[in-house]
Scaffold this motif. Structure first.
Motif, PDB file in Angstrom:
ATOM      1  N   ASP A  14      49.702  45.839  32.038  1.00 15.97           N
ATOM      2  CA  ASP A  14      49.634  44.682  32.930  1.00 15.97           C
ATOM      3  C   ASP A  14      50.083  43.512  32.068  1.00 15.97           C
ATOM      4  OD1 ASP A  14      49.126  42.799  34.813  1.00 15.97           O
ATOM      5  OD2 ASP A  14      46.935  43.014  34.784  1.00 15.97           O
ATOM      6  N   GLY A  15      51.362  43.174  32.145  1.00 18.74           N
ATOM      7  CA  GLY A  15      51.931  42.248  31.184  1.00 18.74           C
ATOM      8  C   GLY A  15      51.859  42.896  29.813  1.00 18.74           C
ATOM      9  N   SER A  16      51.256  42.215  28.859  1.00 27.47           N
ATOM     10  CA  SER A  16      51.174  42.795  27.516  1.00 27.47           C
ATOM     11  C   SER A  16      49.887  43.595  27.336  1.00 27.47           C
ATOM     12  CB  SER A  16      51.228  41.678  26.466  1.00 27.47           C
ATOM     13  OG  SER A  16      50.105  40.826  26.654  1.00 27.47           O
ATOM     14  N   GLU A  17      49.057  43.619  28.390  1.00 27.52           N
ATOM     15  CA  GLU A  17      47.755  44.263  28.262  1.00 27.52           C
ATOM     16  C   GLU A  17      47.758  45.696  28.786  1.00 27.52           C
ATOM     17  OE1 GLU A  17      43.138  43.100  29.169  1.00 27.52           O
ATOM     18  OE2 GLU A  17      44.713  42.034  30.263  1.00 27.52           O
ATOM     19  N   LEU A  18      47.135  46.580  28.020  1.00 33.22           N
ATOM     20  CA  LEU A  18      46.957  47.958  28.454  1.00 33.22           C
ATOM     21  C   LEU A  18      45.655  48.035  29.258  1.00 33.22           C
ATOM     22  CD1 LEU A  18      47.884  50.977  28.148  1.00 33.22           C
ATOM     23  CD2 LEU A  18      46.404  51.072  26.135  1.00 33.22           C
ATOM     24  N   VAL A  19      45.738  48.461  30.501  1.00 37.54           N
ATOM     25  CA  VAL A  19      44.563  48.475  31.377  1.00 37.54           C
ATOM     26  C   VAL A  19      44.485  49.804  32.128  1.00 37.54           C
ATOM     27  CG1 VAL A  19      44.616  45.957  31.696  1.00 37.54           C
ATOM     28  CG2 VAL A  19      45.838  47.434  33.318  1.00 37.54           C
ATOM     29  N   GLY A  20      43.370  50.013  32.839  1.00 33.39           N
ATOM     30  CA  GLY A  20      43.245  51.173  33.703  1.00 33.39           C
ATOM     31  C   GLY A  20      41.886  51.826  33.602  1.00 33.39           C
ATOM     32  N   PHE A  21      41.671  52.783  34.495  1.00 33.78           N
ATOM     33  CA  PHE A  21      40.391  53.497  34.551  1.00 33.78           C
ATOM     34  C   PHE A  21      40.060  54.174  33.225  1.00 33.78           C
ATOM     35  CE2 PHE A  21      38.121  57.510  35.558  1.00 33.78           C
ATOM     36  CZ  PHE A  21      36.941  56.977  36.033  1.00 33.78           C
ATOM     37  N   ASP A  22      41.036  54.884  32.636  1.00 37.75           N
ATOM     38  CA  ASP A  22      40.766  55.576  31.371  1.00 37.75           C
ATOM     39  C   ASP A  22      40.419  54.601  30.253  1.00 37.75           C
ATOM     40  OD1 ASP A  22      41.093  58.244  32.129  1.00 37.75           O
ATOM     41  OD2 ASP A  22      43.249  58.246  31.711  1.00 37.75           O
ATOM     42  N   ILE A  23      41.081  53.444  30.264  1.00 36.76           N
ATOM     43  CA  ILE A  23      40.861  52.444  29.217  1.00 36.76           C
ATOM     44  C   ILE A  23      39.434  51.901  29.331  1.00 36.76           C
ATOM     45  CG2 ILE A  23      41.749  50.281  28.206  1.00 36.76           C
ATOM     46  CD1 ILE A  23      43.764  52.750  28.354  1.00 36.76           C
ATOM     47  N   ASP A  24      39.037  51.574  30.550  1.00 33.15           N
ATOM     48  CA  ASP A  24      37.689  51.037  30.778  1.00 33.15           C
ATOM     49  C   ASP A  24      36.603  52.092  30.551  1.00 33.15           C
ATOM     50  OD1 ASP A  24      38.683  48.578  31.386  1.00 33.15           O
ATOM     51  OD2 ASP A  24      38.261  48.686  33.542  1.00 33.15           O
ATOM     52  N   LEU A  25      36.873  53.315  31.015  1.00 32.78           N
ATOM     53  CA  LEU A  25      35.866  54.370  30.851  1.00 32.78           C
ATOM     54  C   LEU A  25      35.674  54.691  29.368  1.00 32.78           C
ATOM     55  CD1 LEU A  25      33.912  56.375  32.168  1.00 32.78           C
ATOM     56  CD2 LEU A  25      35.815  58.002  32.344  1.00 32.78           C
ATOM     57  N   THR A  26      36.764  54.746  28.623  1.00 37.96           N
ATOM     58  CA  THR A  26      36.672  54.993  27.179  1.00 37.96           C
ATOM     59  C   THR A  26      35.832  53.909  26.514  1.00 37.96           C
ATOM     60  OG1 THR A  26      38.803  56.124  27.113  1.00 37.96           O
ATOM     61  CG2 THR A  26      38.001  55.214  25.034  1.00 37.96           C
ATOM     62  N   ALA A  27      36.101  52.658  26.857  1.00 38.79           N
ATOM     63  CA  ALA A  27      35.343  51.554  26.262  1.00 38.79           C
ATOM     64  C   ALA A  27      33.856  51.685  26.600  1.00 38.79           C
ATOM     65  CB  ALA A  27      35.893  50.218  26.757  1.00 38.79           C
ATOM     66  N   ALA A  28      33.565  52.028  27.855  1.00 35.87           N
ATOM     67  CA  ALA A  28      32.164  52.148  28.288  1.00 35.87           C
ATOM     68  C   ALA A  28      31.468  53.294  27.564  1.00 35.87           C
ATOM     69  CB  ALA A  28      32.108  52.357  29.800  1.00 35.87           C
ATOM     70  N   VAL A  29      32.154  54.419  27.401  1.00 39.25           N
ATOM     71  CA  VAL A  29      31.563  55.583  26.729  1.00 39.25           C
ATOM     72  C   VAL A  29      31.293  55.266  25.256  1.00 39.25           C
ATOM     73  CG1 VAL A  29      32.047  57.946  25.938  1.00 39.25           C
ATOM     74  CG2 VAL A  29      32.507  57.309  28.323  1.00 39.25           C
TER      75      VAL A  29
END
Ligand code: GLN
Length: 236
Positions: free
Chosen positions: A27-42
């Motif tokens: 998203d622009g220069s940012e890497l985003v998404g479900f896997d990115i957020d779930l990994t961070a949460a885990v």
């Protein structure tokens, strides 16, 4: 590879393959998404581990990146299957999906089952279960010539070729096919049920990490974080 900073904290380099919305994309220069957020949460729940910045690869290079220690962890909507299981270890399943067959939205070609792709130029992303579906269900039984199949480094290129008329259909994980259908002049023609389970990938000798990831995953399922993330990224 893993490094220990002396304070008992192990730094884990995660790897993914962007261009697979809503699981991982730029998203622009940012890497985003479900896997990115779930990994961070885990990892938030895991004592003794911290995440380094994400490294990105083509999907077909991720397992090699893991086994050669360039990364320590794969989060890439990667389906747990026997072939991969011989080389890497997977976490417990964290998402399930089917394949979808997408075509141009102009009504020029409306297949309703895999056999309808017979004799048509079709594509998928290299090293995926979509590619495996084409190989196993169409090429292996002679319904499709090998020369009718194009393997792409990533699905974004495949969708461009679909729009340009160079291929007539793509086999792709359903949530991602849905996203392309929302954003581009393509549509889902039909679903091919595979009931695939996604898992995070880790090296076979990183048992402690795999155990910690599974515990973290269970915690975010139990405390509602997982549900919040699916609502955010899949709207359900
Ligand atoms: N789930 C599919 C697979 O594991 C596709 C993953 C992807 O393209 N990121 O092959």
């Amino acid at each position: 590879g893993c490094s220990n900073n002396g304070g008992g904290t192990e730094t884990i380099t995660p790897g993914t393959a962007p261009g697979f919305q809503p699981f991982e994309f730029q998203d622009g220069s940012e890497l985003v998404g479900f896997d990115i957020d779930l990994t961070a949460a885990v990892f938030e729940e895991m004592d003794g581990y911290e995440l380094a910045d994400w490294e990105t690869f083509e999907f077909g290079s991720l397992i090699q990146a893991l086994t050669s220690d360039r990364i320590d962890f794969i989060a890439a909507a990667m389906t747990i299957n026997d072939g991969r299981d011989e080389t890497i270890d997977f976490s417990d399943p964290y998402y399930s999906a089917n394949q979808s067959i997408i075509v141009r939205a102009d009504g020029s070609f409306s297949p309703s089952e895999l056999g309808d792709l017979s004799g048509r130029p079709v594509g998928a992303q290299s090293g995926t279960t979509g590619e495996e579906t084409i190989q196993d269900e169409l090429i292996a039984n002679g319904e499709l010539e090998e020369s009718n199949y194009t393997s792409y480094d990533n699905y974004v290129l495949a969708v461009e070729d679909l729009e340009n008329g160079n291929i007539d259909a793509i086999v792709i994980d359903e949530p991602v096919g849905d996203t392309f259908a929302n954003q581009r002049p393509v549509e889902v023609a039909f679903i091919y049920e595979t009931n695939e389970q996604y898992g995070f990938g880790m090296r076979t000798d990183d048992d402690d990490l795999t155990t910690a990831v599974n515990e973290g995953l269970q915690t975010v399922r139990d405390d509602g974080t997982y549900e919040d993330l699916t609502a955010e990224w899949f709207g359900s």
